[in-house]
Design an enzyme around this catalytic site. Structure first.
Site, mmCIF file in Angstrom:
data_model
loop_
_atom_site.group_PDB
_atom_site.id
_atom_site.type_symbol
_atom_site.label_atom_id
_atom_site.label_comp_id
_atom_site.label_asym_id
_atom_site.label_seq_id
_atom_site.Cartn_x
_atom_site.Cartn_y
_atom_site.Cartn_z
ATOM 1 N N CYS A 266 0.884 -1.177 0.000
ATOM 2 C CA CYS A 266 0.000 0.000 0.000
ATOM 3 C C CYS A 266 0.912 1.213 0.000
ATOM 4 C CB CYS A 266 -0.921 -0.002 1.220
ATOM 5 S SG CYS A 266 -2.086 -1.378 1.277
ATOM 6 N N ALA A 268 1.514 4.288 -1.829
ATOM 7 C CA ALA A 268 1.409 5.745 -2.055
ATOM 8 C C ALA A 268 1.411 6.509 -0.734
ATOM 9 C CB ALA A 268 0.143 6.048 -2.847
ATOM 10 N N PRO A 269 2.024 7.686 -0.720
ATOM 11 C CA PRO A 269 2.669 8.405 -1.830
ATOM 12 C C PRO A 269 4.126 8.017 -2.101
ATOM 13 C CG PRO A 269 2.667 9.785 0.111
ATOM 14 C CD PRO A 269 1.939 8.534 0.498
ATOM 15 N N GLY A 270 4.635 7.013 -1.382
ATOM 16 C CA GLY A 270 5.932 6.456 -1.755
ATOM 17 C C GLY A 270 7.099 6.785 -0.849
ATOM 18 N N LYS A 272 7.889 5.578 2.216
ATOM 19 C CA LYS A 272 8.495 4.367 2.776
ATOM 20 C C LYS A 272 9.088 3.500 1.667
ATOM 21 C CE LYS A 272 5.303 4.352 6.674
ATOM 22 N NZ LYS A 272 4.423 5.411 6.117
ATOM 23 N N ASP A 290 -0.275 0.151 -5.332
ATOM 24 C CA ASP A 290 -1.290 0.930 -4.624
ATOM 25 C C ASP A 290 -2.576 0.897 -5.432
ATOM 26 O OD1 ASP A 290 -1.234 2.969 -2.139
ATOM 27 O OD2 ASP A 290 -2.701 3.639 -3.628
ATOM 28 N N ASP A 317 -4.903 -3.648 -6.369
ATOM 29 C CA ASP A 317 -5.365 -3.970 -5.030
ATOM 30 C C ASP A 317 -4.520 -5.145 -4.546
ATOM 31 O OD1 ASP A 317 -6.741 -5.035 -2.800
ATOM 32 O OD2 ASP A 317 -8.660 -4.288 -3.543
ATOM 33 N N ASP A 335 1.943 -1.249 4.978
ATOM 34 C CA ASP A 335 1.647 -0.034 5.742
ATOM 35 C C ASP A 335 0.172 0.224 5.518
ATOM 36 O OD1 ASP A 335 2.477 2.250 7.335
ATOM 37 O OD2 ASP A 335 2.121 3.457 5.546
ATOM 38 N N CYS A 388 -0.230 4.164 11.266
ATOM 39 C CA CYS A 388 0.032 5.431 11.951
ATOM 40 C C CYS A 388 -1.111 5.725 12.915
ATOM 41 C CB CYS A 388 0.246 6.577 10.966
ATOM 42 S SG CYS A 388 -1.123 6.846 9.813
#
Length: 456
Positions: A266, A268-270, A272, A290, A317, A335, A388
Protein backbone atom coordinates in the site's frame (compact mmCIF):
# COMPACT_ATOMS: atom_id res chain seq x y z
CA UNK A 1 -4.95 36.18 -4.71
CA UNK A 2 -4.41 39.91 -4.40
CA UNK A 3 -2.10 41.63 -1.98
CA UNK A 4 -4.99 43.09 0.06
CA UNK A 5 -5.81 39.71 1.53
CA UNK A 6 -4.69 39.48 5.14
CA UNK A 7 -3.44 36.46 7.03
CA UNK A 8 -6.84 36.22 8.76
CA UNK A 9 -8.69 36.32 5.42
CA UNK A 10 -6.61 33.47 4.07
CA UNK A 11 -7.02 31.44 7.27
CA UNK A 12 -10.80 31.89 7.21
CA UNK A 13 -11.01 30.80 3.56
CA UNK A 14 -9.03 27.64 4.39
CA UNK A 15 -11.29 26.82 7.33
CA UNK A 16 -14.41 27.32 5.19
CA UNK A 17 -13.01 25.18 2.36
CA UNK A 18 -11.94 22.40 4.73
CA UNK A 19 -15.43 22.32 6.23
CA UNK A 20 -17.27 22.44 2.89
CA UNK A 21 -15.10 20.03 0.93
CA UNK A 22 -13.99 17.68 3.69
CA UNK A 23 -10.42 18.21 2.46
CA UNK A 24 -7.43 17.97 4.76
CA UNK A 25 -6.52 21.41 6.06
CA UNK A 26 -2.77 20.77 5.76
CA UNK A 27 -3.09 20.37 1.98
CA UNK A 28 -5.30 23.44 1.67
CA UNK A 29 -2.90 25.41 3.86
CA UNK A 30 0.17 24.50 1.82
CA UNK A 31 -1.60 25.38 -1.41
CA UNK A 32 -2.94 28.70 -0.08
CA UNK A 33 0.42 29.81 1.32
CA UNK A 34 2.15 28.93 -1.94
CA UNK A 35 -0.34 31.05 -3.92
CA UNK A 36 -0.53 33.92 -1.43
CA UNK A 37 1.46 37.12 -1.52
CA UNK A 38 2.32 36.94 2.15
CA UNK A 39 6.07 37.45 2.39
CA UNK A 40 6.45 38.20 6.10
CA UNK A 41 7.11 34.92 7.99
CA UNK A 42 5.01 36.26 10.86
CA UNK A 43 1.95 36.54 8.60
CA UNK A 44 2.49 33.07 7.19
CA UNK A 45 2.94 31.78 10.72
CA UNK A 46 -0.31 33.44 11.80
CA UNK A 47 -2.23 31.71 8.99
CA UNK A 48 -0.84 28.36 10.09
CA UNK A 49 -1.57 29.02 13.76
CA UNK A 50 -5.16 30.13 13.11
CA UNK A 51 -5.97 27.21 10.81
CA UNK A 52 -4.45 24.42 12.88
CA UNK A 53 -5.40 25.94 16.22
CA UNK A 54 -9.03 26.57 15.31
CA UNK A 55 -9.44 23.02 14.04
CA UNK A 56 -7.52 21.47 16.94
CA UNK A 57 -9.72 23.23 19.51
CA UNK A 58 -13.01 22.90 17.68
CA UNK A 59 -15.20 21.24 20.29
CA UNK A 60 -13.98 23.55 23.08
CA UNK A 61 -14.82 26.53 20.87
CA UNK A 62 -18.21 25.10 19.91
CA UNK A 63 -19.01 24.50 23.59
CA UNK A 64 -18.64 28.25 24.11
CA UNK A 65 -20.44 29.26 20.90
CA UNK A 66 -23.42 27.00 21.62
CA UNK A 67 -23.98 28.74 24.94
CA UNK A 68 -23.68 32.24 23.45
CA UNK A 69 -25.72 31.82 20.26
CA UNK A 70 -29.44 31.38 20.97
CA UNK A 71 -30.03 28.44 18.61
CA UNK A 72 -26.47 27.09 18.77
CA UNK A 73 -23.58 27.27 16.34
CA UNK A 74 -25.24 24.83 13.90
CA UNK A 75 -27.90 27.49 13.18
CA UNK A 76 -25.32 29.93 11.77
CA UNK A 77 -24.16 30.22 8.19
CA UNK A 78 -21.07 27.97 7.96
CA UNK A 79 -18.70 30.85 7.25
CA UNK A 80 -20.00 32.78 10.28
CA UNK A 81 -19.55 29.69 12.45
CA UNK A 82 -15.94 29.37 11.25
CA UNK A 83 -15.30 33.07 11.82
CA UNK A 84 -16.59 32.85 15.40
CA UNK A 85 -14.43 29.79 16.05
CA UNK A 86 -11.38 31.62 14.74
CA UNK A 87 -12.15 34.76 16.75
CA UNK A 88 -12.72 32.83 19.97
CA UNK A 89 -9.58 30.79 19.38
CA UNK A 90 -7.57 34.01 19.43
CA UNK A 91 -9.27 35.19 22.62
CA UNK A 92 -8.95 31.92 24.53
CA UNK A 93 -5.68 30.41 23.31
CA UNK A 94 -3.42 33.13 21.83
CA UNK A 95 -1.89 35.25 24.55
CA UNK A 96 0.24 37.23 22.10
CA UNK A 97 -2.78 38.77 20.37
CA UNK A 98 -4.49 41.49 22.47
CA UNK A 99 -8.20 40.84 22.99
CA UNK A 100 -9.12 44.25 21.56
CA UNK A 101 -7.22 43.50 18.34
CA UNK A 102 -8.74 40.03 18.00
CA UNK A 103 -12.29 41.41 18.37
CA UNK A 104 -11.63 44.33 16.02
CA UNK A 105 -10.16 42.15 13.27
CA UNK A 106 -12.85 39.48 13.55
CA UNK A 107 -15.68 42.02 13.42
CA UNK A 108 -13.96 43.67 10.44
CA UNK A 109 -13.99 40.35 8.59
CA UNK A 110 -17.70 39.97 9.38
CA UNK A 111 -18.41 43.44 7.98
CA UNK A 112 -16.48 42.78 4.77
CA UNK A 113 -18.22 39.45 4.10
CA UNK A 114 -21.74 39.93 5.41
CA UNK A 115 -24.42 42.44 6.37
CA UNK A 116 -24.53 44.66 9.43
CA UNK A 117 -26.52 42.14 11.44
CA UNK A 118 -23.78 39.53 11.13
CA UNK A 119 -21.04 41.89 12.30
CA UNK A 120 -23.26 42.84 15.23
CA UNK A 121 -23.76 39.20 16.15
CA UNK A 122 -20.03 38.46 15.94
CA UNK A 123 -19.21 41.53 18.02
CA UNK A 124 -21.81 40.58 20.62
CA UNK A 125 -20.63 36.97 20.95
CA UNK A 126 -16.96 37.88 21.34
CA UNK A 127 -17.62 40.65 23.86
CA UNK A 128 -20.02 38.45 25.84
CA UNK A 129 -17.29 35.83 26.07
CA UNK A 130 -14.80 38.37 27.42
CA UNK A 131 -17.30 39.62 30.02
CA UNK A 132 -18.29 36.12 31.13
CA UNK A 133 -15.05 34.24 30.55
CA UNK A 134 -15.14 32.54 33.97
CA UNK A 135 -18.28 30.64 32.96
CA UNK A 136 -16.13 28.46 30.74
CA UNK A 137 -13.37 27.65 33.19
CA UNK A 138 -12.53 23.95 33.32
CA UNK A 139 -11.18 22.00 36.31
CA UNK A 140 -7.42 22.36 36.80
CA UNK A 141 -7.23 18.56 36.67
CA UNK A 142 -10.08 17.20 34.54
CA UNK A 143 -10.88 13.64 35.59
CA UNK A 144 -13.65 12.34 33.34
CA UNK A 145 -14.08 11.87 29.61
CA UNK A 146 -16.33 14.92 29.16
CA UNK A 147 -14.11 17.46 30.91
CA UNK A 148 -10.99 15.93 29.37
CA UNK A 149 -12.62 16.17 25.92
CA UNK A 150 -13.27 19.89 26.48
CA UNK A 151 -9.93 20.66 28.12
CA UNK A 152 -7.88 18.96 25.39
CA UNK A 153 -10.40 19.28 22.55
CA UNK A 154 -10.79 15.67 21.47
CA UNK A 155 -14.03 13.80 20.72
CA UNK A 156 -15.32 12.11 23.85
CA UNK A 157 -15.35 8.65 22.24
CA UNK A 158 -11.66 9.05 21.39
CA UNK A 159 -10.83 10.14 24.94
CA UNK A 160 -12.58 7.05 26.33
CA UNK A 161 -10.73 4.75 23.94
CA UNK A 162 -7.33 6.20 24.83
CA UNK A 163 -8.08 5.95 28.54
CA UNK A 164 -9.14 2.32 28.12
CA UNK A 165 -6.03 1.48 26.13
CA UNK A 166 -3.34 3.46 27.95
CA UNK A 167 -4.79 4.86 31.18
CA UNK A 168 -5.75 8.44 31.98
CA UNK A 169 -2.25 9.81 32.59
CA UNK A 170 -0.91 8.63 29.25
CA UNK A 171 -4.11 9.65 27.44
CA UNK A 172 -3.66 13.21 28.74
CA UNK A 173 -0.02 13.25 27.59
CA UNK A 174 -1.06 12.03 24.12
CA UNK A 175 -3.82 14.63 23.80
CA UNK A 176 -1.51 17.44 24.92
CA UNK A 177 1.05 16.32 22.32
CA UNK A 178 -1.65 16.19 19.65
CA UNK A 179 -2.31 19.89 20.22
CA UNK A 180 1.34 20.92 19.81
CA UNK A 181 2.63 21.90 16.35
CA UNK A 182 4.81 19.20 14.75
CA UNK A 183 8.45 19.67 13.88
CA UNK A 184 9.72 19.27 10.34
CA UNK A 185 11.82 16.13 9.98
CA UNK A 186 13.89 15.03 7.02
CA UNK A 187 15.28 11.71 5.87
CA UNK A 188 18.75 11.83 4.37
CA UNK A 189 19.17 10.01 1.06
CA UNK A 190 22.41 8.00 1.51
CA UNK A 191 22.60 7.49 -2.26
CA UNK A 192 23.34 11.23 -2.57
CA UNK A 193 25.03 12.32 0.68
CA UNK A 194 25.46 11.58 4.38
CA UNK A 195 23.58 13.08 7.31
CA UNK A 196 26.43 15.24 8.62
CA UNK A 197 27.03 16.83 5.22
CA UNK A 198 23.32 17.52 4.76
CA UNK A 199 23.09 19.11 8.21
CA UNK A 200 26.03 21.40 7.37
CA UNK A 201 24.47 22.44 4.04
CA UNK A 202 21.11 23.18 5.66
CA UNK A 203 22.76 25.27 8.39
CA UNK A 204 24.48 27.31 5.68
CA UNK A 205 21.21 27.82 3.78
CA UNK A 206 19.11 28.56 6.90
CA UNK A 207 21.40 30.20 9.50
CA UNK A 208 18.39 31.15 11.64
CA UNK A 209 17.13 27.55 11.83
CA UNK A 210 17.84 24.80 14.33
CA UNK A 211 19.10 21.68 12.57
CA UNK A 212 19.92 18.54 14.58
CA UNK A 213 20.25 14.78 14.05
CA UNK A 214 17.26 12.66 15.03
CA UNK A 215 17.63 10.60 18.18
CA UNK A 216 15.39 7.83 16.89
CA UNK A 217 16.35 7.37 13.22
CA UNK A 218 19.85 7.09 11.81
CA UNK A 219 18.88 8.95 8.63
CA UNK A 220 16.65 11.54 10.33
CA UNK A 221 17.16 15.28 10.81
CA UNK A 222 14.97 17.58 12.93
CA UNK A 223 14.54 21.07 11.46
CA UNK A 224 12.81 24.11 12.94
CA UNK A 225 12.69 27.85 12.39
CA UNK A 226 13.51 27.92 8.68
CA UNK A 227 11.76 28.07 5.32
CA UNK A 228 9.86 25.60 3.16
CA UNK A 229 12.32 22.77 2.58
CA UNK A 230 10.39 21.42 -0.40
CA UNK A 231 11.60 24.44 -2.39
CA UNK A 232 15.32 24.07 -1.64
CA UNK A 233 17.51 22.95 -4.57
CA UNK A 234 18.88 20.03 -2.51
CA UNK A 235 15.34 18.68 -2.22
CA UNK A 236 14.86 18.82 -5.99
CA UNK A 237 18.25 17.12 -6.40
CA UNK A 238 17.09 14.26 -4.16
CA UNK A 239 19.33 14.79 -1.15
CA UNK A 240 16.45 14.32 1.29
CA UNK A 241 12.78 13.59 1.78
CA UNK A 242 10.34 15.12 4.26
CA UNK A 243 9.16 12.34 6.56
CA UNK A 244 8.27 11.95 10.23
CA UNK A 245 10.82 10.26 12.46
CA UNK A 246 8.44 7.51 13.60
CA UNK A 247 7.61 6.70 10.00
CA UNK A 248 11.33 6.30 9.24
CA UNK A 249 11.50 3.42 11.71
CA UNK A 250 9.31 1.26 9.46
CA UNK A 251 12.05 0.66 6.87
CA UNK A 252 14.69 0.44 9.58
CA UNK A 253 12.72 -2.29 11.37
CA UNK A 254 12.16 -4.15 8.10
CA UNK A 255 15.91 -3.87 7.36
CA UNK A 256 15.87 -4.89 3.67
CA UNK A 257 19.15 -6.00 2.13
CA UNK A 258 20.74 -5.15 -1.23
CA UNK A 259 19.63 -7.70 -3.82
CA UNK A 260 16.33 -8.52 -2.09
CA UNK A 261 13.08 -8.82 -3.97
CA UNK A 262 10.50 -6.79 -2.08
CA UNK A 263 6.94 -5.49 -2.22
CA UNK A 264 5.39 -2.41 -0.67
CA UNK A 265 1.72 -3.33 -0.81
CA UNK A 266 0.00 0.00 0.00
CA UNK A 267 2.76 2.28 -1.17
CA UNK A 268 1.41 5.74 -2.05
CA UNK A 269 2.67 8.41 -1.83
CA UNK A 270 5.93 6.46 -1.76
CA UNK A 271 7.95 7.77 1.19
CA UNK A 272 8.50 4.37 2.78
CA UNK A 273 9.02 2.76 -0.64
CA UNK A 274 11.90 5.14 -1.31
CA UNK A 275 13.35 4.53 2.14
CA UNK A 276 13.37 0.79 1.49
CA UNK A 277 15.14 1.29 -1.84
CA UNK A 278 17.71 3.57 -0.19
CA UNK A 279 18.49 0.92 2.42
CA UNK A 280 18.79 -1.66 -0.38
CA UNK A 281 21.44 0.65 -1.92
CA UNK A 282 19.32 0.66 -5.09
CA UNK A 283 20.17 -3.02 -5.67
CA UNK A 284 17.56 -5.72 -6.19
CA UNK A 285 13.91 -5.14 -7.08
CA UNK A 286 11.10 -3.37 -5.28
CA UNK A 287 7.50 -3.44 -6.47
CA UNK A 288 5.34 -0.57 -5.21
CA UNK A 289 1.65 -1.33 -5.46
CA UNK A 290 -1.29 0.93 -4.62
CA UNK A 291 -4.98 0.82 -5.38
CA UNK A 292 -5.33 4.56 -6.09
CA UNK A 293 -4.49 5.38 -9.69
CA UNK A 294 -4.03 9.11 -9.08
CA UNK A 295 -1.42 8.37 -6.40
CA UNK A 296 0.71 5.92 -8.36
CA UNK A 297 2.33 8.77 -10.27
CA UNK A 298 3.49 10.30 -6.98
CA UNK A 299 5.56 7.19 -6.26
CA UNK A 300 7.23 7.33 -9.68
CA UNK A 301 7.95 11.06 -9.38
CA UNK A 302 9.45 10.62 -5.92
CA UNK A 303 11.63 7.68 -7.01
CA UNK A 304 12.95 9.64 -10.00
CA UNK A 305 13.80 12.65 -7.82
CA UNK A 306 15.77 10.46 -5.43
CA UNK A 307 17.56 8.55 -8.20
CA UNK A 308 16.09 5.15 -7.23
CA UNK A 309 15.82 2.92 -10.28
CA UNK A 310 14.88 -0.39 -8.63
CA UNK A 311 11.33 0.78 -7.85
CA UNK A 312 8.67 -0.50 -10.23
CA UNK A 313 5.15 0.79 -9.76
CA UNK A 314 1.79 -0.81 -10.46
CA UNK A 315 -1.80 0.15 -9.72
CA UNK A 316 -3.38 -2.84 -8.03
CA UNK A 317 -5.37 -3.97 -5.03
CA UNK A 318 -3.01 -6.06 -2.88
CA UNK A 319 -5.85 -8.55 -2.41
CA UNK A 320 -6.04 -9.11 -6.18
CA UNK A 321 -2.38 -9.52 -7.18
CA UNK A 322 -1.99 -12.48 -9.57
CA UNK A 323 -1.51 -15.97 -8.14
CA UNK A 324 1.96 -16.23 -9.69
CA UNK A 325 3.14 -13.57 -7.23
CA UNK A 326 2.43 -15.89 -4.29
CA UNK A 327 5.46 -16.80 -2.21
CA UNK A 328 7.85 -14.78 -4.36
CA UNK A 329 9.04 -11.87 -2.18
CA UNK A 330 11.86 -11.77 0.35
CA UNK A 331 9.90 -9.14 2.20
CA UNK A 332 6.49 -7.51 2.09
CA UNK A 333 5.63 -4.22 3.75
CA UNK A 334 1.99 -3.63 4.56
CA UNK A 335 1.65 -0.03 5.74
CA UNK A 336 -2.06 -0.49 6.14
CA UNK A 337 -4.91 1.98 5.70
CA UNK A 338 -5.80 3.01 9.25
CA UNK A 339 -7.65 5.53 11.37
CA UNK A 340 -4.61 7.84 11.41
CA UNK A 341 -5.03 8.70 15.10
CA UNK A 342 -1.25 8.96 15.43
CA UNK A 343 -0.95 11.89 13.00
CA UNK A 344 -3.52 14.26 14.53
CA UNK A 345 -0.77 16.85 15.08
CA UNK A 346 -0.35 17.11 11.30
CA UNK A 347 -3.97 16.49 10.33
CA UNK A 348 -6.17 17.83 13.13
CA UNK A 349 -9.26 17.28 10.97
CA UNK A 350 -8.93 13.56 11.80
CA UNK A 351 -10.29 14.19 15.28
CA UNK A 352 -13.62 15.33 13.90
CA UNK A 353 -13.91 13.19 10.75
CA UNK A 354 -13.28 9.73 12.23
CA UNK A 355 -15.93 7.67 13.98
CA UNK A 356 -15.81 4.43 16.03
CA UNK A 357 -17.72 2.74 13.21
CA UNK A 358 -15.01 3.69 10.73
CA UNK A 359 -12.38 2.07 12.95
CA UNK A 360 -14.42 -1.14 12.90
CA UNK A 361 -14.56 -1.16 9.08
CA UNK A 362 -10.81 -0.49 8.86
CA UNK A 363 -10.09 -3.46 11.13
CA UNK A 364 -11.89 -5.71 8.63
CA UNK A 365 -9.96 -4.24 5.69
CA UNK A 366 -6.62 -4.60 7.49
CA UNK A 367 -7.39 -8.24 8.21
CA UNK A 368 -8.02 -8.92 4.52
CA UNK A 369 -4.85 -7.10 3.47
CA UNK A 370 -2.74 -9.00 6.01
CA UNK A 371 -4.07 -12.29 4.66
CA UNK A 372 -3.19 -11.21 1.12
CA UNK A 373 0.28 -10.02 2.15
CA UNK A 374 1.03 -13.27 3.97
CA UNK A 375 0.59 -15.30 0.78
CA UNK A 376 3.24 -13.25 -1.02
CA UNK A 377 6.11 -13.83 1.42
CA UNK A 378 8.73 -16.48 0.67
CA UNK A 379 9.42 -19.08 3.38
CA UNK A 380 12.15 -17.51 5.48
CA UNK A 381 10.98 -14.06 4.40
CA UNK A 382 9.78 -11.06 6.38
CA UNK A 383 6.37 -9.41 6.70
CA UNK A 384 6.20 -5.99 8.34
CA UNK A 385 2.81 -4.57 9.32
CA UNK A 386 2.61 -0.89 10.24
CA UNK A 387 0.00 1.77 10.93
CA UNK A 388 0.03 5.43 11.95
CA UNK A 389 -2.50 4.89 14.73
CA UNK A 390 -2.57 4.06 18.44
CA UNK A 391 -5.78 2.05 18.42
CA UNK A 392 -5.05 -1.49 19.77
CA UNK A 393 -7.76 -3.07 17.61
CA UNK A 394 -5.82 -1.98 14.52
CA UNK A 395 -2.42 -2.86 16.00
CA UNK A 396 -1.61 -5.45 18.67
CA UNK A 397 -5.00 -7.14 18.49
CA UNK A 398 -4.86 -7.24 14.70
CA UNK A 399 -1.44 -8.91 14.73
CA UNK A 400 -2.43 -11.37 17.47
CA UNK A 401 -5.49 -12.40 15.47
CA UNK A 402 -3.34 -12.86 12.35
CA UNK A 403 -0.75 -15.01 14.14
CA UNK A 404 -3.47 -17.20 15.61
CA UNK A 405 -4.74 -17.94 12.09
CA UNK A 406 -1.36 -18.21 10.35
CA UNK A 407 0.91 -20.38 12.51
CA UNK A 408 3.60 -20.39 9.79
CA UNK A 409 4.36 -16.81 10.86
CA UNK A 410 6.00 -15.84 14.13
CA UNK A 411 7.05 -12.55 15.76
CA UNK A 412 10.68 -11.51 15.26
CA UNK A 413 11.81 -9.68 18.41
CA UNK A 414 15.50 -9.80 17.44
CA UNK A 415 15.32 -6.46 15.62
CA UNK A 416 14.48 -4.67 18.87
CA UNK A 417 18.14 -4.83 19.89
CA UNK A 418 19.02 -2.82 16.77
CA UNK A 419 16.78 0.09 17.67
CA UNK A 420 18.30 3.25 19.18
CA UNK A 421 18.49 3.17 22.97
CA UNK A 422 16.04 6.05 23.31
CA UNK A 423 13.40 4.07 21.42
CA UNK A 424 13.97 0.87 23.43
CA UNK A 425 13.69 2.83 26.67
CA UNK A 426 10.59 4.90 25.95
CA UNK A 427 8.45 3.19 23.31
CA UNK A 428 6.02 0.39 24.14
CA UNK A 429 7.70 -2.85 23.06
CA UNK A 430 5.81 -6.06 22.44
CA UNK A 431 6.79 -9.46 21.11
CA UNK A 432 8.27 -8.35 17.80
CA UNK A 433 6.28 -5.11 17.82
CA UNK A 434 6.78 -1.47 18.64
CA UNK A 435 4.24 1.24 19.56
CA UNK A 436 5.31 4.89 19.59
CA UNK A 437 2.97 7.46 21.14
CA UNK A 438 3.12 11.14 20.09
CA UNK A 439 4.33 12.50 23.42
CA UNK A 440 7.31 10.14 23.70
CA UNK A 441 9.46 11.79 21.02
CA UNK A 442 7.19 14.58 19.75
CA UNK A 443 6.77 12.47 16.64
CA UNK A 444 3.79 10.71 15.05
CA UNK A 445 2.10 7.79 16.76
CA UNK A 446 3.15 4.62 14.96
CA UNK A 447 2.83 0.85 15.31
CA UNK A 448 5.27 -1.57 13.65
CA UNK A 449 5.32 -5.37 13.83
CA UNK A 450 8.00 -7.55 12.23
CA UNK A 451 6.93 -11.13 11.45
CA UNK A 452 8.90 -14.02 9.93
CA UNK A 453 7.51 -16.75 7.70
CA UNK A 454 9.09 -19.94 8.98
CA UNK A 455 10.64 -22.43 6.59
CA UNK A 456 9.44 -25.97 6.28
Amino acid sequence: MNNKRTARDIALDILIAADERGAYSNLLLNDALEKSRLTDPRDRGLVTELVYGTIQRRNTLDWIIDSLVRKGGHSLDPWVHQLLRMGLYQLRFLDKIPSRAAVHETVGQAKSRGHKGISGLVNGVLRSYLRRVREWELPAEPDNSRTLALAYSHPEWMVRRMMEAYGQETAVQVMAANNRPPAITLRTNPMKTDRETLIDRLKEAYPQAEVAPSSISEQGIVFSGGGNLAFHPLYREGWYSVQDESSMLVAEVLDPQPGNRGLDGCAAPGGKTAHLAERMKNQGSLLASDIHEHKVGLIETNAARLGLSIIKVCRADLRELPDEAAGSFDFVLLDAPCSGLGVIRRKPDIKWSKTPQEVDSLVRLQRELLEAAAKLVLPGGTLVYSTCTMEPRENEEQVADFLARYPEFCPDPAYLNKLPGTVREQAILGDGSLQILPHQFNSDGFFIARLLRQEG
